[in-house]
Write a protein that holds these residues in place. Structure first.
Motif, mmCIF file in Angstrom:
data_model
loop_
_atom_site.group_PDB
_atom_site.id
_atom_site.type_symbol
_atom_site.label_atom_id
_atom_site.label_comp_id
_atom_site.label_asym_id
_atom_site.label_seq_id
_atom_site.Cartn_x
_atom_site.Cartn_y
_atom_site.Cartn_z
ATOM 1 N N HIS A 120 49.440 38.753 56.684
ATOM 2 C CA HIS A 120 49.889 38.207 55.407
ATOM 3 C C HIS A 120 48.825 37.298 54.794
ATOM 4 O O HIS A 120 48.632 37.302 53.576
ATOM 5 C CB HIS A 120 51.201 37.457 55.566
ATOM 6 N N ARG A 121 48.153 36.523 55.623
ATOM 7 C CA ARG A 121 47.112 35.639 55.105
ATOM 8 C C ARG A 121 45.982 36.465 54.491
ATOM 9 O O ARG A 121 45.464 36.135 53.424
ATOM 10 C CB ARG A 121 46.569 34.740 56.219
ATOM 11 N N SER A 122 45.610 37.545 55.129
ATOM 12 C CA SER A 122 44.568 38.421 54.597
ATOM 13 C C SER A 122 45.003 39.026 53.270
ATOM 14 O O SER A 122 44.211 39.123 52.320
ATOM 15 C CB SER A 122 44.273 39.525 55.612
ATOM 16 N N MET A 123 46.266 39.423 53.188
ATOM 17 C CA MET A 123 46.789 40.013 51.958
ATOM 18 C C MET A 123 46.770 38.977 50.822
ATOM 19 O O MET A 123 46.381 39.303 49.692
ATOM 20 C CB MET A 123 48.219 40.519 52.193
ATOM 21 N N VAL A 124 47.137 37.741 51.105
ATOM 22 C CA VAL A 124 47.133 36.687 50.085
ATOM 23 C C VAL A 124 45.705 36.394 49.636
ATOM 24 O O VAL A 124 45.442 36.212 48.438
ATOM 25 C CB VAL A 124 47.832 35.411 50.614
ATOM 26 N N GLN A 125 44.765 36.352 50.565
ATOM 27 C CA GLN A 125 43.371 36.119 50.193
ATOM 28 C C GLN A 125 42.859 37.242 49.292
ATOM 29 O O GLN A 125 42.118 36.999 48.344
ATOM 30 C CB GLN A 125 42.493 36.014 51.443
ATOM 31 N N GLN A 126 43.249 38.453 49.577
ATOM 32 C CA GLN A 126 42.853 39.603 48.752
ATOM 33 C C GLN A 126 43.448 39.471 47.351
ATOM 34 O O GLN A 126 42.783 39.770 46.360
ATOM 35 C CB GLN A 126 43.323 40.903 49.417
ATOM 36 N N MET A 127 44.694 39.004 47.263
ATOM 37 C CA MET A 127 45.357 38.861 45.971
ATOM 38 C C MET A 127 44.737 37.734 45.134
ATOM 39 O O MET A 127 44.796 37.760 43.908
ATOM 40 C CB MET A 127 46.848 38.602 46.163
ATOM 41 N N LYS A 128 44.124 36.733 45.768
ATOM 42 C CA LYS A 128 43.536 35.606 45.057
ATOM 43 C C LYS A 128 42.137 35.912 44.525
ATOM 44 O O LYS A 128 41.586 35.113 43.765
ATOM 45 C CB LYS A 128 43.462 34.388 45.985
ATOM 46 N N LEU A 129 41.567 37.018 44.907
ATOM 47 C CA LEU A 129 40.219 37.360 44.438
ATOM 48 C C LEU A 129 40.214 37.560 42.922
ATOM 49 O O LEU A 129 41.177 38.050 42.332
ATOM 50 C CB LEU A 129 39.722 38.629 45.119
ATOM 51 N N GLU A 130 39.099 37.182 42.276
ATOM 52 C CA GLU A 130 38.993 37.275 40.820
ATOM 53 C C GLU A 130 39.117 38.719 40.346
ATOM 54 O O GLU A 130 39.773 38.998 39.336
ATOM 55 C CB GLU A 130 37.651 36.695 40.369
ATOM 56 N N SER A 131 38.542 39.644 41.081
ATOM 57 C CA SER A 131 38.613 41.050 40.670
ATOM 58 C C SER A 131 40.057 41.566 40.692
ATOM 59 O O SER A 131 40.481 42.310 39.800
ATOM 60 C CB SER A 131 37.733 41.913 41.572
ATOM 61 N N THR A 132 40.820 41.156 41.676
ATOM 62 C CA THR A 132 42.217 41.575 41.759
ATOM 63 C C THR A 132 43.021 40.968 40.621
ATOM 64 O O THR A 132 43.874 41.625 40.016
ATOM 65 C CB THR A 132 42.830 41.162 43.110
ATOM 66 N N LEU A 133 42.739 39.697 40.333
ATOM 67 C CA LEU A 133 43.437 39.045 39.219
ATOM 68 C C LEU A 133 43.105 39.705 37.885
ATOM 69 O O LEU A 133 43.981 39.871 37.030
ATOM 70 C CB LEU A 133 43.091 37.552 39.178
ATOM 71 N N LYS A 134 41.831 40.076 37.684
ATOM 72 C CA LYS A 134 41.449 40.755 36.440
ATOM 73 C C LYS A 134 42.222 42.063 36.277
ATOM 74 O O LYS A 134 42.710 42.373 35.190
ATOM 75 C CB LYS A 134 39.948 41.048 36.434
ATOM 76 N N GLU A 135 42.317 42.831 37.338
ATOM 77 C CA GLU A 135 43.059 44.094 37.282
ATOM 78 C C GLU A 135 44.521 43.855 36.937
ATOM 79 O O GLU A 135 45.143 44.612 36.190
ATOM 80 C CB GLU A 135 42.946 44.836 38.609
ATOM 81 N N THR A 136 45.091 42.784 37.479
ATOM 82 C CA THR A 136 46.504 42.480 37.248
ATOM 83 C C THR A 136 46.762 42.064 35.803
ATOM 84 O O THR A 136 47.743 42.497 35.191
ATOM 85 C CB THR A 136 46.980 41.370 38.208
ATOM 86 N N VAL A 137 45.885 41.218 35.256
ATOM 87 C CA VAL A 137 46.130 40.724 33.894
ATOM 88 C C VAL A 137 45.763 41.756 32.836
ATOM 89 O O VAL A 137 46.267 41.698 31.714
ATOM 90 C CB VAL A 137 45.401 39.384 33.629
#
Length: 105
Positions: free
Chosen positions: A67-84
C-alpha cells in the motif's frame, strides 16, 4: 534378590505394613507427572499461537509495503498530471510567484 524382584512385581509394597507411605509417594509422583504434562501442553499451545501471530505480522507487513508503494506511485507528478487531464485541467505555462507579506510590527 529374586524374592525382592517378585515382591516388587506382585505389588506387595502397596499392601504391606508401611503401604500408606508408599501410596502417598505414588500419588505425589502422579500429581507431578500430570502437572508436567499439562505444562508441556500449555507451552506447545503458546508456541503454535506465537507462530500463527508471526505469520499474520509477516502478511500485514507485506500488505503495508504494498500500500505504501501504491501511495508513493499515486503522489508522483506524472500520475497527478494524468489524473487532472481527465478532469479538464492542464499545467500552467506561467510559473507561480511567491507572495511576501510585510508586517508593521
Amino acid at each position: 534378590m529374586k524374592k525382592g524382584i517378585l515382591d516388587l512385581l506382585k505389588g506387595k509394597f502397596l499392601v504391606s505394613g508401611d503401604a500408606p507411605k508408599n501410596w502417598i509417594f505414588l500419588l505425589f509422583a502422579s500429581f507431578l507427572a500430570a502437572m508436567m504434562i499439562s505444562s508441556s501442553h500449555n507451552a506447545d499451545k503458546k508456541v503454535h499461537e506465537i507462530a500463527a501471530l508471526s505469520e499474520e505480522v509477516r502478511k500485514l507487513k507485506s500488505e503495508f509495503f504494498e500500500h505504501r508503494s501504491m501511495v508513493q506511485q499515486m503522489k508522483l507528478e506524472s500520475t497527478l498530471k494524468e489524473t487532472v487531464v481527465v478532469e479538464g485541467l492542464k499545467p500552467s505555462k506561467i510559473p507561480p510567484q511567491k507572495i511576501k507579506v510585510k508586517s508593521d510590527r
